[in-house]
Design a protein around this motif. Structure first.
Motif, PDB file in Angstrom:
ATOM      1  N   UNK A 159       0.830  -1.212   0.000  1.00 57.04           N
ATOM      2  CA  UNK A 159       0.000   0.000   0.000  1.00 57.04           C
ATOM      3  C   UNK A 159       0.865   1.262   0.000  1.00 57.04           C
ATOM      4  N   UNK A 160       2.069   1.161  -0.588  1.00 52.17           N
ATOM      5  CA  UNK A 160       2.994   2.295  -0.615  1.00 52.17           C
ATOM      6  C   UNK A 160       2.505   3.416  -1.534  1.00 52.17           C
ATOM      7  N   UNK A 161       1.807   3.061  -2.604  1.00 47.18           N
ATOM      8  CA  UNK A 161       1.250   4.032  -3.548  1.00 47.18           C
ATOM      9  C   UNK A 161       2.305   5.002  -4.094  1.00 47.18           C
ATOM     10  N   UNK A 162       3.394   4.461  -4.693  1.00 45.66           N
ATOM     11  CA  UNK A 162       4.461   5.322  -5.178  1.00 45.66           C
ATOM     12  C   UNK A 162       4.213   5.926  -6.567  1.00 45.66           C
TER      13      UNK A 162
ATOM     14  N   UNK B   8       9.241   5.168  -2.706  1.00 46.68           N
ATOM     15  CA  UNK B   8       9.678   3.767  -2.779  1.00 46.68           C
ATOM     16  C   UNK B   8      10.703   3.581  -3.891  1.00 46.68           C
ATOM     17  N   UNK B   9      11.615   2.638  -3.665  1.00 50.27           N
ATOM     18  CA  UNK B   9      12.567   2.255  -4.707  1.00 50.27           C
ATOM     19  C   UNK B   9      11.942   1.278  -5.690  1.00 50.27           C
ATOM     20  N   UNK B  10      11.011   0.458  -5.187  1.00 52.12           N
ATOM     21  CA  UNK B  10      10.410  -0.594  -5.995  1.00 52.12           C
ATOM     22  C   UNK B  10       8.905  -0.370  -6.061  1.00 52.12           C
TER      23      UNK B  10
ATOM     24  N   UNK C 168      11.332  11.945  -9.618  1.00 53.13           N
ATOM     25  CA  UNK C 168      10.204  11.338 -10.334  1.00 53.13           C
ATOM     26  C   UNK C 168      10.742  10.623 -11.568  1.00 53.13           C
ATOM     27  N   UNK C 169      10.498   9.305 -11.635  1.00 54.90           N
ATOM     28  CA  UNK C 169      10.977   8.481 -12.744  1.00 54.90           C
ATOM     29  C   UNK C 169       9.823   8.140 -13.692  1.00 54.90           C
ATOM     30  N   UNK C 170      10.013   8.418 -14.963  1.00 50.21           N
ATOM     31  CA  UNK C 170       9.022   8.058 -15.979  1.00 50.21           C
ATOM     32  C   UNK C 170       9.108   6.557 -16.235  1.00 50.21           C
ATOM     33  N   UNK C 171       7.987   5.851 -16.032  1.00 49.35           N
ATOM     34  CA  UNK C 171       7.941   4.405 -16.238  1.00 49.35           C
ATOM     35  C   UNK C 171       7.312   4.059 -17.587  1.00 49.35           C
ATOM     36  N   UNK C 172       6.165   4.638 -17.875  1.00 51.64           N
ATOM     37  CA  UNK C 172       5.369   4.293 -19.049  1.00 51.64           C
ATOM     38  C   UNK C 172       4.621   5.526 -19.544  1.00 51.64           C
ATOM     39  N   UNK C 173       4.180   5.461 -20.785  1.00 56.38           N
ATOM     40  CA  UNK C 173       3.201   6.411 -21.303  1.00 56.38           C
ATOM     41  C   UNK C 173       1.981   5.600 -21.718  1.00 56.38           C
ATOM     42  N   UNK C 174       0.809   6.145 -21.468  1.00 56.28           N
ATOM     43  CA  UNK C 174      -0.427   5.555 -21.972  1.00 56.28           C
ATOM     44  C   UNK C 174      -0.975   6.515 -23.008  1.00 56.28           C
ATOM     45  N   UNK C 175      -1.124   6.041 -24.248  1.00 55.40           N
ATOM     46  CA  UNK C 175      -1.739   6.827 -25.319  1.00 55.40           C
ATOM     47  C   UNK C 175      -3.238   6.564 -25.269  1.00 55.40           C
TER      48      UNK C 175
END
Length: 189
Positions: free
Chosen positions: A41-44, A94-96, A140-147
């Protein structure tokens, strides 16, 4: 009903660019992700909502669209996404992020499909360039983009024979082979 939503939730890559999506609508879909499960439940996860046409145009060249369709350079003018969601990890929290990103993106896309829209999770992103465009801070690390947009293509599911690579036929129908259920269930005990 759930099965219908999941069957309609395909990776759409061509959209009707004349049909816009409001930032409020996108926020409502992100709220579905907010309410979904989160490891520890970290909600990162954090998000940037992009509905501005000029910003969408700036993001577009930094997206890779379909690895198996190597000759295709992505949607043409009039078929491009009308919105994006940047899916981000707050490294101060969170790191993960475990599987939170997958859960969140599925929730967002199911909400989009239920509203008559569709989208595509995109991991092939020039993270550095898009992070600069979005003016993201260091933590803030970019993980994905949703089109996102109103789908302007037909996507059909088929049973995979030997090859799981998606493909397009001469009419532009996008075919997605899925392994048969008997192949993916190893045992019933």
């Amino acid at each position: 009903m759930m099965q219908d939503l999941i069957r309609k939730n395909r990776s759409y890559r061509r959209f009707d660019s004349s049909v816009k999506i409001s930032a409020e609508q996108v926020k409502a879909w992100i709220d579905l992700a907010r309410l979904s499960g989160s490891g520890r439940n970290a909600q990162p996860l954090k998000y940037v909502v992009v509905t501005d046409e000029k910003m969408c145009d700036k993001i577009f060249p930094y997206i890779g669209w379909a690895g198996y369709l190597s000759e295709w350079k992505g949607p043409e003018e009039g078929e491009r996404p009308v919105a994006y969601i940047a899916v981000l990890k707050d490294k101060k929290i969170a790191d993960n992020h475990y599987c939170d990103d997958g859960i969140a993106m599925q929730s967002i896309l199911l909400g989009a499909v239920e509203a008559g829209f569709g989208g595509c999770m995109i991991g092939s992103v020039n993270q550095r360039k898009v992070s600069i465009l979005l003016d993201l801070p260091e933590h803030i690390e970019l993980l994905w983009m949703i089109a996102l947009g109103k789908p302007a293509e037909k996507v059909v599911i088929e049973t995979a024979e030997n090859d799981i690579k998606y493909w397009r036929d001469e009419e532009g129908v996008h075919h997605v082979p899925k392994r048969p259920l008997e192949e993916i269930i190893l045992k019933t005990m």
